[in-house]
Enzyme design. Structure first.
Site, PDB file in Angstrom:
ATOM      1  N   LEU A  38     -29.290 -19.974 -10.179  1.00  0.00           N
ATOM      2  CA  LEU A  38     -29.944 -19.259 -11.274  1.00  0.00           C
ATOM      3  C   LEU A  38     -31.334 -18.787 -10.830  1.00  0.00           C
ATOM      4  N   CYS A  42     -36.439 -12.966  -8.790  1.00  0.00           N
ATOM      5  CA  CYS A  42     -37.755 -13.615  -8.740  1.00  0.00           C
ATOM      6  C   CYS A  42     -37.706 -14.958  -8.007  1.00  0.00           C
ATOM      7  N   LEU A 186     -47.041  -4.482   1.359  1.00  0.00           N
ATOM      8  CA  LEU A 186     -48.324  -5.099   1.719  1.00  0.00           C
ATOM      9  C   LEU A 186     -48.216  -6.617   1.765  1.00  0.00           C
ATOM     10  N   GLU A 203     -47.015   5.416   4.477  1.00  0.00           N
ATOM     11  CA  GLU A 203     -47.019   5.624   3.022  1.00  0.00           C
ATOM     12  C   GLU A 203     -47.026   7.122   2.716  1.00  0.00           C
ATOM     13  N   GLY A 271     -39.632   0.809  -3.392  1.00  0.00           N
ATOM     14  CA  GLY A 271     -39.377   0.608  -4.814  1.00  0.00           C
ATOM     15  C   GLY A 271     -38.038  -0.064  -5.055  1.00  0.00           C
ATOM     16  N   ASP A 312     -36.318  -5.722 -15.536  1.00  0.00           N
ATOM     17  CA  ASP A 312     -36.302  -4.620 -14.566  1.00  0.00           C
ATOM     18  C   ASP A 312     -35.266  -3.552 -14.896  1.00  0.00           C
ATOM     19  N   HIS A 321     -43.286 -11.481 -15.243  1.00  0.00           N
ATOM     20  CA  HIS A 321     -43.883 -11.893 -16.528  1.00  0.00           C
ATOM     21  C   HIS A 321     -43.621 -10.863 -17.617  1.00  0.00           C
ATOM     22  N   HIS A 444     -70.639 -23.048 -12.732  1.00  0.00           N
ATOM     23  CA  HIS A 444     -71.254 -22.708 -11.448  1.00  0.00           C
ATOM     24  C   HIS A 444     -71.035 -23.842 -10.456  1.00  0.00           C
TER      25      HIS A 444
HETATM   26  P1  FAD Z   1     -33.678 -10.251 -11.918  1.00  0.00           P
HETATM   27  O1  FAD Z   1     -34.660 -11.280 -11.553  1.00  0.00           O
HETATM   28  O2  FAD Z   1     -33.372  -9.183 -10.931  1.00  0.00           O
HETATM   29  O3  FAD Z   1     -32.357 -10.995 -12.346  1.00  0.00           O
HETATM   30  C1  FAD Z   1     -31.189 -10.348 -12.678  1.00  0.00           C
HETATM   31  C2  FAD Z   1     -30.034 -11.290 -12.470  1.00  0.00           C
HETATM   32  O4  FAD Z   1     -28.866 -10.706 -13.056  1.00  0.00           O
HETATM   33  C3  FAD Z   1     -29.687 -11.527 -11.013  1.00  0.00           C
HETATM   34  O5  FAD Z   1     -29.605 -12.908 -10.768  1.00  0.00           O
HETATM   35  C4  FAD Z   1     -28.320 -10.869 -10.837  1.00  0.00           C
HETATM   36  O6  FAD Z   1     -27.486 -11.535  -9.905  1.00  0.00           O
HETATM   37  C5  FAD Z   1     -27.751 -10.984 -12.236  1.00  0.00           C
HETATM   38  N1  FAD Z   1     -26.716 -10.003 -12.554  1.00  0.00           N
HETATM   39  C6  FAD Z   1     -26.767  -8.652 -12.391  1.00  0.00           C
HETATM   40  N2  FAD Z   1     -25.661  -8.085 -12.876  1.00  0.00           N
HETATM   41  C7  FAD Z   1     -24.884  -9.089 -13.348  1.00  0.00           C
HETATM   42  C8  FAD Z   1     -23.620  -9.132 -13.984  1.00  0.00           C
HETATM   43  N3  FAD Z   1     -22.949  -8.017 -14.266  1.00  0.00           N
HETATM   44  N4  FAD Z   1     -23.109 -10.337 -14.315  1.00  0.00           N
HETATM   45  C9  FAD Z   1     -23.793 -11.478 -14.059  1.00  0.00           C
HETATM   46  N5  FAD Z   1     -24.994 -11.485 -13.485  1.00  0.00           N
HETATM   47  C10 FAD Z   1     -25.540 -10.313 -13.144  1.00  0.00           C
HETATM   48  N6  FAD Z   1     -42.819  -9.920  -9.864  1.00  0.00           N
HETATM   49  C11 FAD Z   1     -43.934 -10.573 -10.277  1.00  0.00           C
HETATM   50  O7  FAD Z   1     -44.259 -10.528 -11.471  1.00  0.00           O
HETATM   51  N7  FAD Z   1     -44.702 -11.291  -9.402  1.00  0.00           N
HETATM   52  C12 FAD Z   1     -44.395 -11.357  -8.089  1.00  0.00           C
HETATM   53  O8  FAD Z   1     -45.122 -12.012  -7.326  1.00  0.00           O
HETATM   54  C13 FAD Z   1     -43.248 -10.676  -7.619  1.00  0.00           C
HETATM   55  N8  FAD Z   1     -42.917 -10.721  -6.318  1.00  0.00           N
HETATM   56  C14 FAD Z   1     -41.773 -10.089  -5.902  1.00  0.00           C
HETATM   57  C15 FAD Z   1     -41.471 -10.129  -4.540  1.00  0.00           C
HETATM   58  C16 FAD Z   1     -40.336  -9.492  -4.062  1.00  0.00           C
HETATM   59  C17 FAD Z   1     -40.005  -9.554  -2.595  1.00  0.00           C
HETATM   60  C18 FAD Z   1     -39.474  -8.822  -4.991  1.00  0.00           C
HETATM   61  C19 FAD Z   1     -38.224  -8.167  -4.511  1.00  0.00           C
HETATM   62  C20 FAD Z   1     -39.783  -8.766  -6.332  1.00  0.00           C
HETATM   63  C21 FAD Z   1     -40.946  -9.388  -6.800  1.00  0.00           C
HETATM   64  N9  FAD Z   1     -41.322  -9.337  -8.141  1.00  0.00           N
HETATM   65  C22 FAD Z   1     -42.460  -9.967  -8.564  1.00  0.00           C
HETATM   66  C23 FAD Z   1     -40.514  -8.622  -9.143  1.00  0.00           C
HETATM   67  C24 FAD Z   1     -39.657  -9.635  -9.938  1.00  0.00           C
HETATM   68  O9  FAD Z   1     -38.844 -10.363  -9.039  1.00  0.00           O
HETATM   69  C25 FAD Z   1     -38.798  -8.901 -10.956  1.00  0.00           C
HETATM   70  O10 FAD Z   1     -39.618  -8.084 -11.766  1.00  0.00           O
HETATM   71  C26 FAD Z   1     -38.056  -9.877 -11.837  1.00  0.00           C
HETATM   72  O11 FAD Z   1     -37.223 -10.723 -11.078  1.00  0.00           O
HETATM   73  C27 FAD Z   1     -37.212  -9.141 -12.881  1.00  0.00           C
HETATM   74  O12 FAD Z   1     -36.549 -10.073 -13.678  1.00  0.00           O
HETATM   75  P2  FAD Z   1     -35.176  -9.718 -14.408  1.00  0.00           P
HETATM   76  O13 FAD Z   1     -34.835 -10.943 -15.190  1.00  0.00           O
HETATM   77  O14 FAD Z   1     -35.303  -8.444 -15.133  1.00  0.00           O
HETATM   78  O15 FAD Z   1     -34.109  -9.465 -13.267  1.00  0.00           O
HETATM   79  P1  NAD Z   2     -43.709  -0.015  -5.102  1.00  0.00           P
HETATM   80  O1  NAD Z   2     -43.346   0.982  -6.121  1.00  0.00           O
HETATM   81  O2  NAD Z   2     -44.785  -0.998  -5.394  1.00  0.00           O
HETATM   82  O3  NAD Z   2     -44.165   0.721  -3.766  1.00  0.00           O
HETATM   83  C1  NAD Z   2     -43.366   1.663  -3.110  1.00  0.00           C
HETATM   84  C2  NAD Z   2     -44.252   2.522  -2.242  1.00  0.00           C
HETATM   85  O4  NAD Z   2     -43.426   3.318  -1.417  1.00  0.00           O
HETATM   86  C3  NAD Z   2     -45.140   3.465  -3.051  1.00  0.00           C
HETATM   87  O5  NAD Z   2     -46.466   3.333  -2.622  1.00  0.00           O
HETATM   88  C4  NAD Z   2     -44.557   4.833  -2.726  1.00  0.00           C
HETATM   89  O6  NAD Z   2     -45.510   5.858  -2.752  1.00  0.00           O
HETATM   90  C5  NAD Z   2     -43.974   4.601  -1.339  1.00  0.00           C
HETATM   91  N1  NAD Z   2     -42.920   5.550  -0.954  1.00  0.00           N
HETATM   92  C6  NAD Z   2     -41.901   6.014  -1.723  1.00  0.00           C
HETATM   93  N2  NAD Z   2     -41.147   6.871  -1.009  1.00  0.00           N
HETATM   94  C7  NAD Z   2     -41.685   6.946   0.241  1.00  0.00           C
HETATM   95  C8  NAD Z   2     -41.358   7.662   1.435  1.00  0.00           C
HETATM   96  N3  NAD Z   2     -40.333   8.498   1.484  1.00  0.00           N
HETATM   97  N4  NAD Z   2     -42.133   7.488   2.527  1.00  0.00           N
HETATM   98  C9  NAD Z   2     -43.203   6.645   2.485  1.00  0.00           C
HETATM   99  N5  NAD Z   2     -43.556   5.954   1.382  1.00  0.00           N
HETATM  100  C10 NAD Z   2     -42.808   6.091   0.281  1.00  0.00           C
HETATM  101  O7  NAD Z   2     -42.335  -0.728  -4.699  1.00  0.00           O
HETATM  102  P2  NAD Z   2     -42.049  -2.021  -3.823  1.00  0.00           P
HETATM  103  O8  NAD Z   2     -43.246  -2.423  -3.054  1.00  0.00           O
HETATM  104  O9  NAD Z   2     -40.778  -1.747  -3.120  1.00  0.00           O
HETATM  105  O10 NAD Z   2     -41.784  -3.108  -4.942  1.00  0.00           O
HETATM  106  C11 NAD Z   2     -40.725  -2.943  -5.895  1.00  0.00           C
HETATM  107  C12 NAD Z   2     -41.060  -3.575  -7.198  1.00  0.00           C
HETATM  108  O11 NAD Z   2     -41.139  -4.988  -7.083  1.00  0.00           O
HETATM  109  C13 NAD Z   2     -42.362  -3.087  -7.731  1.00  0.00           C
HETATM  110  O12 NAD Z   2     -42.121  -2.433  -8.948  1.00  0.00           O
HETATM  111  C14 NAD Z   2     -43.195  -4.282  -7.972  1.00  0.00           C
HETATM  112  O13 NAD Z   2     -43.729  -4.294  -9.265  1.00  0.00           O
HETATM  113  C15 NAD Z   2     -42.257  -5.464  -7.802  1.00  0.00           C
HETATM  114  N6  NAD Z   2     -42.973  -6.467  -6.994  1.00  0.00           N
HETATM  115  C16 NAD Z   2     -44.045  -7.076  -7.562  1.00  0.00           C
HETATM  116  C17 NAD Z   2     -44.792  -7.970  -6.834  1.00  0.00           C
HETATM  117  C18 NAD Z   2     -45.972  -8.602  -7.469  1.00  0.00           C
HETATM  118  O14 NAD Z   2     -46.099  -8.554  -8.682  1.00  0.00           O
HETATM  119  N7  NAD Z   2     -46.857  -9.224  -6.711  1.00  0.00           N
HETATM  120  C19 NAD Z   2     -44.472  -8.228  -5.514  1.00  0.00           C
HETATM  121  C20 NAD Z   2     -43.388  -7.573  -4.952  1.00  0.00           C
HETATM  122  C21 NAD Z   2     -42.654  -6.695  -5.720  1.00  0.00           C
END
Ligand code: FAD
Ligand code: NAD
Length: 466
Positions: A38, A42, A186, A203, A271, A312, A321, A444
């Protein structure tokens, strides 16, 4: 066939939180997840594992570059054991996902492992380990997102990879080419440059973190450049090709020239896309828009009135969050309450070091909206606490309404900003003025004093320590 008040499809932070809140409100609840663990993106391949690797690589950087500044000499060579680092990350993930199993049991939520798909608006078919059908009066779609790709890139998941593979590499790349200077590029770019990889960020836009305040992009860019990363802005990637162990990325620069980058790994981080594959949403009358998102109204209700969608898979920031807030919102809506989410107050954080965090409007947005505002900025280097720990990079910037002094946006980069932003969210939630923040006491010496000083600066150039 078992029948529930609510069935939630997807167990990420949106889905599992929605399920808990539904159960707390007295509804019988089912949670369907296609994977065996589960927690969704995230917990399994997102927030938690990336933060584990950021922490481990930060320790390594501190040990190799900064311990000696503190008078700590380590005899002999300090080495990275990547296998152990990745194993530790996995154990953090396992503990965290195990915690969700416990929470489901504690709240009497029935968990089904298998792919959930709509038969109609009140029936779900489950295919997989717990195959069968269930009925539910209300259904919450929380199916999340998957990495997006550029149409011409073939991800081989070995050397041309997404974040999912980058979290479990078997070696430190010699040269990692990162496509996309957003949050993932990053955070993971920093993990690997700290561990010894050369990193090139390519980028498309003219700055990294293009949706955040420009001052934050500039400051973080300096940090990456200082670490000898190549920061190639305004470069449009045209092709990615693998030849043996080499990856060749070609991009067009502003002058129209084709520039070539050669590395051994290429991280594609351009993205994420909403995920509805296999859901059969049409069978329930649920509309998916042209961006692939489940279409929802202000109550997060889909075109089928008993089906809701969160996280998402719907519009808005792709943040854990945000998904959690929406999970609670929908559970309370189904229970007949009138919840509220202020999307303007969902903070954004980048967990690099220095950390980057923001809430509310950017200067760019305020200008576009023709709002007159004041700026108060304070550098971390002027703080005793920052000098004591050696974390002097960065600043806090507060934007306040020119007439009313209400805080409209807070943007910060520096040590512990991921936690400091909570003060800004609280202040803005209670519609504080910059003067309000400047008048209450901050301990402080702390990093939080930068928030008070920036507020003093915004209230009429009254910062005390610059
Ligand atoms: P998800 O977490 O994507 O969960 C969806 C779930 O649905 C999955 O387990 C999937 O298997 C399941 N599912 C899909 N379709 C079906 C189906 N038909 N039947 C049964 N199950 C299904 N966000 C932050 O706020 N802070 C961070 O630091 C952060 N870091 C990140 C780092 C990375 C590398 C990545 C990729 C993302 C990060 N994010 C971060 C983004 C964050 O992970 C997502 O915004 C978040 O997980 C979205 O939650 P969700 O519940 O919408 O979907
Ligand atoms: P992002 O949208 O943050 O960044 C994608 C970047 O790729 C953008 O700067 C965009 O301009 C660039 N880009 C797009 N097309 C391109 C091209 N053809 N050539 C070069 N650059 C190009 O997406 P991400 O970093 O993949 O993250 C995906 C999602 O996951 C984000 O929406 C983010 O909110 C979430 N996430 C959040 C955290 C966090 O909260 N700390 C950490 C990781 C991921």
């Amino acid at each position: 066939m078992k029948s529930y008040d609510v069935a939630v499809i997807g167990s990420g932070p949106g889905g599992y939180v929605a399920a808990i809140r539904c159960a707390q409100l007295g509804m019988t609840t089912a949670l369907i997840e296609k994977y065996s663990t589960l927690g969704g993106t995230c917990l399994n391949v997102g927030c938690i594992p990336s933060k584990a690797l950021l922490s481990s690589s930060h320790h390594y950087e501190e040990a190799t570059k900064h311990f000696s500044d503190h008078g700590i000499d380590i005899p002999g060579e300090i080495k990275v054991n990547l296998e152990k680092m990745i194993a530790r990350k996995q154990s953090v993930v396992d503990q965290t996902t195990g915690g969700i199993d416990f929470l489901m049991k504690k709240n009497n939520i029935d968990v089904y492992e298998g792919l959930g798909s709509f038969i109609d608006a009140t029936h779900i078919k489950i295919e997989g380990k717990d195959a069968g059908e269930i009925e539910a009066k209300n259904i919450i779609i929380a199916t999340g997102s998957k990495p997006s790709n550029l149409p011409f890139i073939e991800l081989d998941k070995e050397r041309i990879i997404t974040s999912t593979e980058a979290l479990k590499l078997k070696e430190v790349p010699k040269h990692m080419i990162v496509i996309g200077g957003g949050v993932i590029g990053l955070e993971l770019g920093q993990v690997y440059y700290r561990l010894g990889a050369q990193v090139t960020v390519v980028e498309y836009m003219d700055r990294i973190l293009p949706t955040m305040d420009a001052g934050l992009s500039k400051e973080l860019n300096k940090v990456f450049k200082k670490a000898k990363c190549k920061m190639m802005m305004s470069h449009k990637v045209q092709s990615v090709e693998r030849k043996g162990d080499e990856v060749i990325v070609k991009a067009e620069n502003k002058k129209g020239e084709i520039v070539e980058f050669k590395g051994d790994y290429c991280l594609v981080s351009v993205g994420r896309r909403p995920y509805t594959d296999g859901l059969n949403a049409e069978a329930a009358g649920v509309k998916i828009n042209e961006r692939g998102q489940v279409e929802v109204n202000e109550h997060l209700q889909t075109s089928a009135s008993n089906v809701y969608a969160i996280g998402d898979v719907v519009k808005g920031a792709m943040l854990a969050h945000k998904a959690e807030e929406e999970g609670v919102f929908v559970a309370e809506t189904i229970a007949g309450q009138k919840p509220h989410i202020d999307y303007n107050l969902i903070p954004g954080v980048v967990y690099t070091w220095p950390e980057v965090a923001a809430v509310g409007k950017t200067e760019e947005e305020l200008k576009a909206e023709k709002v007159e505002y004041k700026v108060g900025q304070f550098p971390f280097r002027a703080l005793g606490r920052a000098r004591a720990s050696g974390d002097i990079d960065g600043f806090v910037k507060i934007l306040a309404d020119k007439t009313t002094d209400e805080v409209l946006g807070v943007h910060m980069i520096g040590a512990r900003c991921a936690d400091l932003i909570a003060e800004a969210v609280t202040a803005m939630e209670f519609r504080a003025s910059a003067e309000d923040i400047s008048r209450y006491s901050h301990a402080h010496p702390t990093f939080a004093e930068a928030v008070k000083e920036a507020a003093l600066a915004a209230t009429g150039n009254r910062a005390l320590h610059v």
